[in-house]
Design an enzyme around this catalytic site. Structure first.
Site, PDB file in Angstrom:
ATOM      1  N   GLU A  21      -8.990  -6.325  16.087  1.00 49.32           N
ATOM      2  CA  GLU A  21      -8.204  -6.992  16.894  1.00 49.32           C
ATOM      3  C   GLU A  21      -8.691  -8.363  17.152  1.00 49.32           C
ATOM      4  OE1 GLU A  21      -6.656  -5.442  20.514  1.00 49.32           O
ATOM      5  OE2 GLU A  21      -6.019  -3.224  19.582  1.00 49.32           O
TER       6      GLU A  21
ATOM      7  N   HIS B 208      -0.282 -12.286  27.813  1.00 51.34           N
ATOM      8  CA  HIS B 208      -0.490 -11.744  26.435  1.00 51.34           C
ATOM      9  C   HIS B 208       0.292 -12.548  25.618  1.00 51.34           C
ATOM     10  CE1 HIS B 208      -0.436  -9.157  23.035  1.00 51.34           C
ATOM     11  NE2 HIS B 208      -1.400  -8.387  23.588  1.00 51.34           N
TER      12      HIS B 208
ATOM     13  N   ARG C 188      -6.678 -14.843  23.138  1.00 45.54           N
ATOM     14  CA  ARG C 188      -5.386 -14.891  23.800  1.00 45.54           C
ATOM     15  C   ARG C 188      -4.932 -16.147  24.195  1.00 45.54           C
ATOM     16  NH1 ARG C 188      -5.162  -8.692  26.263  1.00 45.54           N
ATOM     17  NH2 ARG C 188      -5.180  -7.472  24.103  1.00 45.54           N
TER      18      ARG C 188
ATOM     19  N   HIS D   9      -0.348 -10.481  31.695  1.00 45.17           N
ATOM     20  CA  HIS D   9      -0.878  -9.168  30.918  1.00 45.17           C
ATOM     21  C   HIS D   9      -2.011  -8.745  31.928  1.00 45.17           C
ATOM     22  CE1 HIS D   9      -1.363  -6.250  27.934  1.00 45.17           C
ATOM     23  NE2 HIS D   9      -2.699  -6.796  27.832  1.00 45.17           N
TER      24      HIS D   9
ATOM     25  N   ARG E  87     -10.353 -12.394  28.773  1.00 50.66           N
ATOM     26  CA  ARG E  87     -10.571 -10.781  28.518  1.00 50.66           C
ATOM     27  C   ARG E  87     -10.466 -10.735  26.770  1.00 50.66           C
ATOM     28  NH1 ARG E  87      -7.970  -6.045  27.225  1.00 50.66           N
ATOM     29  NH2 ARG E  87      -5.892  -6.636  27.739  1.00 50.66           N
TER      30      ARG E  87
END
Length: 573
Positions: free
Chosen positions: A129, A258, A305, A368, A403
């Site tokens: 990811e 997000h 992100r 998110h 994160r």
């Protein structure tokens, strides 16, 4: 007391005393409860949802970090630190990188047997990811959280040492410096959490529940924003209660958005997993231009992100479009057919007329993940004695300012596991016989000590069961008001104010003037709600509104006070 989930659970009784109270039934709460119960400790596990699966864990799609080929803790540390924008706590990062994969194997693979996806050769299917340097993430299709939550919950339900109570809302934490009627108790230097006031959502009865150790695992804060991927219950209850009780809150300005939620109101901002970009999907604007290389030339669509979310906002702002597209169909490089790799995302998109095997997916950013929270160490201990905070409710320093993908499930699992070990150690240490104060005094009288002596504590603060005599000094809940003032129209309007204020002023892009307005508006609303709260009878809707406003104020205040633009806290000024 509750429907099918509590068929074997007795009615809660006021003034019951449990060794451990756990608030929240996501991966963190279930892990700490199961680990303690397996060691013989009785646990009261509560959630304000009717269904304990109604939590952010259940909806997590992408996966959980394990370990890839040619991977190492050092490589994972490097990736987490890079994503964290230089604000991560190195001890917490090293702790997760070293211990996390071990707990995944021991608990999820060997003990719980979560059905993770495998390759044709029967090996765990590893994916990559955004901002990860290697493929190290295991998953269960595109419904990893579902598989983990259901597997853990099924074991929890059969554990005799766990009492599971659903449809129960925590109102306030009980502490020794605030609640006792005995002034002698309130003089103690160490403030200890000794339980909570719990509201039965069906009857509006409030129970005084005592616990030797209380664990906050209440999840995120997304519902204070207009657009969020979070479940309905995620509005910061644990953080608000902890701050009110005296625990330290940290990094509250770092709210991660997000980049890719489904841009359709009917889809309720369904999360489009980062795993799609991990397996080739690219972002493009409505002109057909693939734009991420403008904002992150090296990582492009696999950038952290915060960078991707701001890039999307910039593209939407410049073009005045309401969304951008995520193109999976033309760039997918996974080894499974798209329909097999992302069945749930495919189904959600099909419901709004989008075929992800052929069409680009309309996406927008949404609130998110909360990178801040109740300050906690690697054992989950907060700055308030006997209070633990784990998962998204906590701020361990792991995430810093932003994160890294798929660290959230691993954090909840790892800290839940080690919080249980810490509680078990403290609980058992407190059962060891100690020398009494009188015997210490007798021994002291035989020496040349001063005539005025210090009284000795029977044991260090936070160890062992709480003295029942202390608990007797804590009163039951006193209703703040007597009028039924739960007007749905008023509550809806106040929530609209909170969510629009946070989205417009404390969102992805912030300025001093916007933040100043947010702080002022939340303060004004808070004054009005405090008066309302103290005049009305209690209910879940009123508690949630009160907590939601306070959480919005916490985030706004932190954002205004921090002039440095970094990570998920982006200030244009």
């Amino acid at each position: 007391m509750r429907a099918a989930y509590n068929a074997r659970v007795p009615q809660l009784r006021s003034r019951e005393h449990y060794p451990v109270l756990v608030i929240g039934t996501g991966i963190a709460g279930l892990t700490v409860a199961f680990s303690l119960a397996s060691a013989g400790v009785k646990v009261l596990l509560v959630t304000k949802a009717v269904d304990p699966k109604d939590c952010n864990t259940f909806w997590a799609q992408g996966g959980i970090i394990y370990q890839g080929e040619n991977d190492s803790p050092a490589k994972l540390v490097e990736d987490i630190l890079r994503a964290g924008a230089g604000l991560s706590r190195e001890e917490a990062v090293a702790f997760l990188a070293t211990e996390g994969p071990r707990v995944v194997k021991e608990l999820l693979l060997d003990e719980i047997h979560v059905p993770f996806s495998t390759t044709e050769e029967g090996e765990l299917d590893l994916t990559q990811e955004g901002a990860h340097s290697v493929s190290r993430i295991i998953h269960a299709g595109d419904a990893t959280g579902n598989a983990i939550e259901v597997s853990l919950l099924n074991r929890v339900k059969t554990e005799p040492n766990i009492t599971l109570a659903t449809n129960v809302t925590a109102i306030d934490l009980l502490t020794t410096q605030h609640h006792p009627t005995d002034i002698q108790v309130r003089y103690r230097l160490t403030n200890e959490c000794v339980g909570a006031y719990l509201l039965d959502n069906e009857t509006n009865d409030v129970y005084t529940v005592f616990a030797d150790y209380t664990v906050l695992a209440t999840g995120g804060i997304g519902q204070i924003y207009l657009h969020t991927t979070n479940t309905r219950s995620s509005l910061g209850d644990g953080v608000v209660m902890a701050q009110r009780a005296g625990a330290r809150i940290m990094n509250a300005e770092y709210v991660q958005f997000h980049p890719t939620a489904l841009a359709d109101k009917k889809a309720n901002h369904y999360l489009i997993s980062e795993a799609l970009r991990g397996e080739g999907a690219r972002l493009r604007n409505q002109k057909g231009e693939y734009f991420m290389e403008k904002y992150s030339p090296a990582l492009k669509d696999l950038a952290p992100r915060d960078i991707v979310a701001r890039a999307i906002v910039e593209e939407m702002t410049s073009s005045k479009d309401e969304f951008v597209y995520l193109d999976l169909a033309n760039f997918y490089n996974g080894h499974q057919p798209i329909a097999e790799r992302f069945p749930n995302i495919r189904k959600a998109c099909a419901e709004i007329g989008v075929d992800i095997e052929r069409d680009p997916i309309p996406v927008v950013p949404a609130a998110h993940y909360f990178c801040g929270g109740v300050l906690a160490n690697t054992a989950g201990e907060s700055t308030l004695c006997r209070l633990f905070a784990i998962g998204e409710t906590s701020c361990t320093g792991l995430h810093g300012g932003n994160r890294l993908a798929s660290t959230s499930l691993l954090e909840g699992l790892t800290w839940g596991y080690f919080a249980a070990q810490s509680i078990l150690e403290k609980y058992r240490a407190g059962s060891t016989p100690v020398e009494s104060t009188s015997s210490v005094a007798r021994r002291t009288r035989s020496t040349d000590a001063p005539s005025v002596r210090r009284a000795s504590s029977s044991r260090p603060p936070g160890e062992g069961p709480i003295d029942d005599a202390l608990l007797e000094t804590i009163p039951d809940w006193r209703p703040p008001g007597k009028e039924n003032m739960e007007d749905p129209a008023l509550i809806l309007q106040d929530w609209t104010t909170i969510q629009h204020t946070m989205w417009n002023y404390v969102g992805i892009v912030r300025t001093y003037e916007r933040l100043k307005r947010a702080v002022a508006d939340m303060r004004e609303l808070g004054n009005r709600l405090t008066k309302f709260y103290h005049e009305s009878t209690i209910s879940k809707a009123i508690v949630e509104l009160f907590h939601g406003q306070q959480m919005a104020a916490i985030v706004s205040d932190a954002a205004l006070k921090n002039p440095v633009s970094r990570g998920a806290h982006f200030r244009r000024d």
